[in-house]
Write a protein that holds these residues in place. Sequence first.
Motif, PDB file in Angstrom:
ATOM      1  N   LEU A 164       0.719  -1.145  -0.185  1.00 36.12           N
ATOM      2  CA  LEU A 164      -0.210   0.119   0.103  1.00 36.12           C
ATOM      3  C   LEU A 164       0.724   1.629   0.061  1.00 36.12           C
ATOM      4  N   PHE A 165       1.522   1.233   1.137  1.00 38.67           N
ATOM      5  CA  PHE A 165       2.414   2.345   1.002  1.00 38.67           C
ATOM      6  C   PHE A 165       3.830   1.810   2.045  1.00 38.67           C
ATOM      7  N   LYS A 166       5.225   3.330   1.618  1.00 38.71           N
ATOM      8  CA  LYS A 166       5.877   2.680   2.717  1.00 38.71           C
ATOM      9  C   LYS A 166       6.120   3.457   3.857  1.00 38.71           C
ATOM     10  N   GLY A 167       6.674   3.005   4.969  1.00 45.83           N
ATOM     11  CA  GLY A 167       6.816   3.368   6.199  1.00 45.83           C
ATOM     12  C   GLY A 167       5.799   3.714   7.036  1.00 45.83           C
ATOM     13  N   PHE A 168       5.735   4.718   8.049  1.00 45.16           N
ATOM     14  CA  PHE A 168       4.647   5.108   8.892  1.00 45.16           C
ATOM     15  C   PHE A 168       4.608   6.844   8.858  1.00 45.16           C
ATOM     16  N   LYS A 201     -15.788  -5.958  13.500  1.00 41.46           N
ATOM     17  CA  LYS A 201     -15.060  -5.416  14.442  1.00 41.46           C
ATOM     18  C   LYS A 201     -13.223  -4.946  14.527  1.00 41.46           C
ATOM     19  N   LEU A 202     -12.977  -5.975  13.839  1.00 40.00           N
ATOM     20  CA  LEU A 202     -11.538  -5.565  13.984  1.00 40.00           C
ATOM     21  C   LEU A 202     -11.276  -4.700  12.422  1.00 40.00           C
ATOM     22  N   PHE A 203     -12.630  -4.241  11.538  1.00 42.30           N
ATOM     23  CA  PHE A 203     -12.720  -3.545  10.612  1.00 42.30           C
ATOM     24  C   PHE A 203     -12.195  -2.391  11.416  1.00 42.30           C
ATOM     25  N   ARG A 204     -13.079  -1.723  12.484  1.00 49.57           N
ATOM     26  CA  ARG A 204     -13.998  -0.914  12.546  1.00 49.57           C
ATOM     27  C   ARG A 204     -12.871  -0.321  13.930  1.00 49.57           C
ATOM     28  N   LYS A 205     -12.234  -1.570  14.514  1.00 51.66           N
ATOM     29  CA  LYS A 205     -10.551  -0.957  15.225  1.00 51.66           C
ATOM     30  C   LYS A 205      -9.589  -0.112  14.634  1.00 51.66           C
ATOM     31  N   PHE A 206      -9.272  -1.410  13.240  1.00 53.44           N
ATOM     32  CA  PHE A 206      -8.057  -0.774  12.542  1.00 53.44           C
ATOM     33  C   PHE A 206      -8.316   0.728  11.788  1.00 53.44           C
ATOM     34  N   ALA A 207     -10.218   0.934  11.627  1.00 54.97           N
ATOM     35  CA  ALA A 207     -10.366   1.832  11.442  1.00 54.97           C
ATOM     36  C   ALA A 207     -10.181   3.117  11.937  1.00 54.97           C
ATOM     37  N   SER A 208     -10.052   2.960  13.505  1.00 54.28           N
ATOM     38  CA  SER A 208     -10.370   4.162  14.536  1.00 54.28           C
ATOM     39  C   SER A 208      -8.736   4.676  14.437  1.00 54.28           C
ATOM     40  N   LYS A 209      -8.045   3.555  14.229  1.00 55.11           N
ATOM     41  CA  LYS A 209      -6.528   3.773  14.144  1.00 55.11           C
ATOM     42  C   LYS A 209      -6.027   4.843  12.596  1.00 55.11           C
ATOM     43  N   ASN A 210      -7.437   4.695  11.996  1.00 53.29           N
ATOM     44  CA  ASN A 210      -6.964   5.676  10.458  1.00 53.29           C
ATOM     45  C   ASN A 210      -6.273   4.964   9.826  1.00 53.29           C
ATOM     46  N   LEU A 211      -6.273   3.519   9.556  1.00 52.95           N
ATOM     47  CA  LEU A 211      -6.042   2.686   9.053  1.00 52.95           C
ATOM     48  C   LEU A 211      -7.122   1.921   8.388  1.00 52.95           C
ATOM     49  N   ASN A 212      -6.922   2.173   6.539  1.00 53.59           N
ATOM     50  CA  ASN A 212      -8.131   2.146   6.017  1.00 53.59           C
ATOM     51  C   ASN A 212      -8.036   0.829   5.152  1.00 53.59           C
TER      52      ASN A 212
END
Length: 592
Positions: free
Chosen positions: A368-372, A509-520
Amino acid sequence: MGSKNYSSNPEVQATIEALLKLGCPPIPVAPKQNPRDERCHIRSKTKEGHLYCPIDGELRPLPRFTGKNPSYLDWKGSPRFVKHGEFQDRLPTESELKKFFRNPKTGVGTLGGHAGVDWLDFDAKCYPSQEDCDNDVARIISNICSHTGVQEDDLWIERTGSGGWRVAVKPIKKPTFTNFATAPDGEHVGEALYKGRFTVLAPTIHPNGNPYHRIGWGNPVEVESLEVIGIYPTLSEVETIKKRKKREKKTSHTNPTQPTNPQDNPWDIRNFAHYFEGYHEKSDGWGYAKCPHHNGTSLTSFRVKLSTGQFKAWCNCNTKDVYKSGLELAQRLGYKTREKQDSDRLISQDEWFLKHGFKNLPNLLSNLFKGFGEKPKPKDKPRKKSTQPKQKADCSYQDGQRLATWRNAVFTGHKFILDKSGTGLGKSHTAGLARPAQFGVRKLVYLSPDHRNPTTKSIEDNYVDLPVRNNGLKRDFSRTTPNGNPFIRWPFESEGEVPDTPGNCYRTKLFRKFASKNLNFEASATSPICRTCKLNFNCHEGTGQQYHASFRSDRRGAFKANRIRAHADSMPSPDDDGDDDNTFNNPDLADA
């Protein structure tokens, strides 16, 4: 007992009387029922206790009444099952026979082993052609006549509805095999149905609509053994018999009925049995499916004990072959074996993602993309030349001319249209009547924050709802759509509400928890959540409904429609969906 009239169908009555005279139990057979009718399809429960309807590879419910299992039609014409195990050691009573055969459409069968009778079942689909099947059966019948000295007309011979044959014999030496060949090293062509095995007889209607026919009107004749008349065990049956005898000699120091955990053994068949066609679980503690080794039609020819992992193949296929074929099938469908681990250290994949996933994000997100750091901006793409005029244009229209005005605006190059007419004057109704061809596009999309619950009948009737990822939604009967359907909304979990509709993604729920961390991670092709899901293949191919894993196939099916209603956040980006699908954005969305 044989002189009583049990069926108004004279052919069924004749078979009943002949069976009773031999000492064989007449067992009823209800005609094949539509599996979509009430009580005519198999129902099962998931491990979580949710009821569901298992389906086959063509998304059809699995039938309960196949036209070949012990059952009957009651006085109302409703199908009922028969516990035929009760008649292993006795004949049905007069009252039972009258109840079983009251309906003239009910067919008849019997159980092998009674009065020493074995039924030889020749299956036409096991032969290269129908002619080969007929010639082979004629040869066996000739062997029987030569061995016993009787004429062909003195034998009990039947033709099945699918082109196969039934021949009744009474072997003095009881067979120890079921699957047979007609040569010592030949291929499997049929089954010897002896003690406890059920067989359908004439004049029952086959599931394909053709009746069984009685060819020879005699009685079963006594033969020394099946081998004498040219019936031999298949090679796999020989191996099975040897292994069975070997197992009987061994003394086991373990309790085979002791419950075990399939997670303790990565090779346990319970870990991948759900990949078998028609797999379903019943309240008796067994899981059922088609045998993965042979090409039969029975949905219960394979069964596995859910508590211990012991499995049986009622088709008498070699258990080693069944396991090998089943594992190969599961692996083709996406199953991957794992290394055995200490059960005390096992955690679910979802728990691992939440606890350790961020340590591995550089690898998981490398595609998807490199690094943070800040996500790189996408490269500029050459824009297509637009025919849209830069100046604004205002226009008005008369009653009944709204759709024509929108259409004219599109064809004169206007891409964005804002209809400023007042609330309740029919904008949504007109959008519901619009068709893609009127605007020269492939699709129309009605965008609304409450797309699941349209308030306009034309929108509800003509637009397919685009599903969202969920683990079950709540039906609200206090509000209804124009067609009388209850509103569908997210359950208020804080108030203790639980979903009452099937979910389409058990990892929501796992998708939602990652979305709450701004990870789509919604893009299924690259999402590490989807790619590590054990039901990834089922979700994509449309066979995961019973496991609450159907989001990808449901979404793909919705996009096949030419008119869709959806939430704006659910729409794919132009990069994902291409420029082919033009969308029609509802003007009401501006007021939402």
